[in-house]
Design a protein around this motif. Structure first.
Motif, mmCIF file in Angstrom:
data_model
loop_
_atom_site.group_PDB
_atom_site.id
_atom_site.type_symbol
_atom_site.label_atom_id
_atom_site.label_comp_id
_atom_site.label_asym_id
_atom_site.label_seq_id
_atom_site.Cartn_x
_atom_site.Cartn_y
_atom_site.Cartn_z
ATOM 1 N N UNK A 21 0.799 -1.219 0.000
ATOM 2 C CA UNK A 21 0.000 0.000 0.000
ATOM 3 C C UNK A 21 0.832 1.269 0.000
ATOM 4 N N UNK A 22 2.128 1.190 -0.272
ATOM 5 C CA UNK A 22 2.968 2.382 -0.211
ATOM 6 C C UNK A 22 2.566 3.426 -1.240
ATOM 7 N N UNK A 30 5.359 9.950 4.332
ATOM 8 C CA UNK A 30 6.487 9.033 4.171
ATOM 9 C C UNK A 30 7.725 9.735 4.708
ATOM 10 N N UNK A 31 8.260 9.269 5.848
ATOM 11 C CA UNK A 31 9.361 9.989 6.489
ATOM 12 C C UNK A 31 10.708 9.820 5.790
ATOM 13 N N UNK A 60 8.630 2.232 3.845
ATOM 14 C CA UNK A 60 7.427 2.041 4.646
ATOM 15 C C UNK A 60 7.503 2.907 5.902
ATOM 16 N N UNK A 61 6.438 3.658 6.222
ATOM 17 C CA UNK A 61 6.443 4.494 7.426
ATOM 18 C C UNK A 61 6.539 3.694 8.725
ATOM 19 N N UNK A 62 6.329 2.392 8.672
ATOM 20 C CA UNK A 62 6.420 1.567 9.871
ATOM 21 C C UNK A 62 7.840 1.061 10.123
ATOM 22 N N UNK A 63 8.757 1.286 9.189
ATOM 23 C CA UNK A 63 10.140 0.832 9.358
ATOM 24 C C UNK A 63 10.794 1.608 10.496
ATOM 25 N N UNK A 64 11.413 0.885 11.416
ATOM 26 C CA UNK A 64 12.020 1.520 12.586
ATOM 27 C C UNK A 64 13.434 2.017 12.320
ATOM 28 N N UNK A 65 14.037 1.609 11.224
ATOM 29 C CA UNK A 65 15.426 1.940 10.870
ATOM 30 C C UNK A 65 16.422 1.402 11.892
ATOM 31 N N UNK A 66 15.966 0.550 12.780
ATOM 32 C CA UNK A 66 16.826 -0.067 13.782
ATOM 33 C C UNK A 66 17.215 -1.447 13.263
ATOM 34 N N UNK A 67 18.430 -1.570 12.726
ATOM 35 C CA UNK A 67 18.851 -2.805 12.080
ATOM 36 C C UNK A 67 19.090 -3.886 13.125
ATOM 37 N N UNK A 68 18.379 -5.024 13.000
ATOM 38 C CA UNK A 68 18.543 -6.089 13.979
ATOM 39 C C UNK A 68 19.852 -6.848 13.767
#
Length: 126
Positions: A21-22, A30-31, A60-68
Motif C-alpha cells: 500500500x505504499x 512518508x518519512x 514504509x512508514x512503519x520501518x524503525x530503521x533499527x537494524x537487527x
C-alpha cells in the motif's frame, strides 16, 4: 509486534490485506526515501550524495530503521507493505533465508509466487 499510536493510525488508514500500500500513502506521510544504492534520504526531491541518483523509492512508514543483529526463527510481514520484517523491532532491513532439503537459500531471488508460498507456509515446532 508492538506499534506506536502513530503507526497504528497509519495502518488503520491504509492497510489492505496482501497488497503493498505504499503507493496509496501521501508523500507527506512518508518519512524516509531509499535510493537504489541503499542510502536513506529524508526527501524524495533529494539527489543521493553517494551515487547521484534522483529517484528514490518510498520506505514504509512503519520501518524503525533499527537494524537487527539477531537470528529469528519466525517470519512476520508488515501489515502495510507486506514485506518481511524483524519480529522484535519491526525493522524492514532483514535478510530472509529459506531451508529447503538441507540447503539455505536467500529469498531475494524468489519470484512473487514463491515469496507468497513462503509467507503462507505452516510453521511447526518439532
Amino acid at each position: 509486534m508492538h506499534y506506536t499510536e502513530t503507526q497504528t493510525a497509519i495502518i488503520n488508514r491504509f492497510k489492505k490485506p496482501h497488497i503493498s500500500n505504499l503507493d496509496k500513502i501521501p508523500e507527506s506521510e512518508i518519512p524516509y526515501w531509499i535510493c537504489s544504492c541503499g542510502k536513506i534520504l529524508p526527501s524524495k526531491n533529494m539527489t543521493c550524495p553517494d551515487c547521484s541518483a534522483t529517484s528514490p523509492r518510498p520506505m514504509c512508514p512503519l520501518d524503525t530503521l533499527d537494524v537487527p543483529t539477531t537470528i529469528e526463527a519466525t517470519l512476520i510481514t508488515c501489515p502495510l507493505c507486506n514485506e518481511f520484517i524483524h519480529p522484535g523491532n519491526g525493522s524492514h532491513d532483514v535478510t530472509v533465508r529459506s531451508r529447503v532439503t538441507g540447503y539455505l537459500a536467500d529469498v531475494t531471488n524468489f519470484n512473487a509466487g514463491k515469496l507468497d508460498e513462503l509467507k503462507n507456509r505452516q510453521k511447526n515446532d518439532f
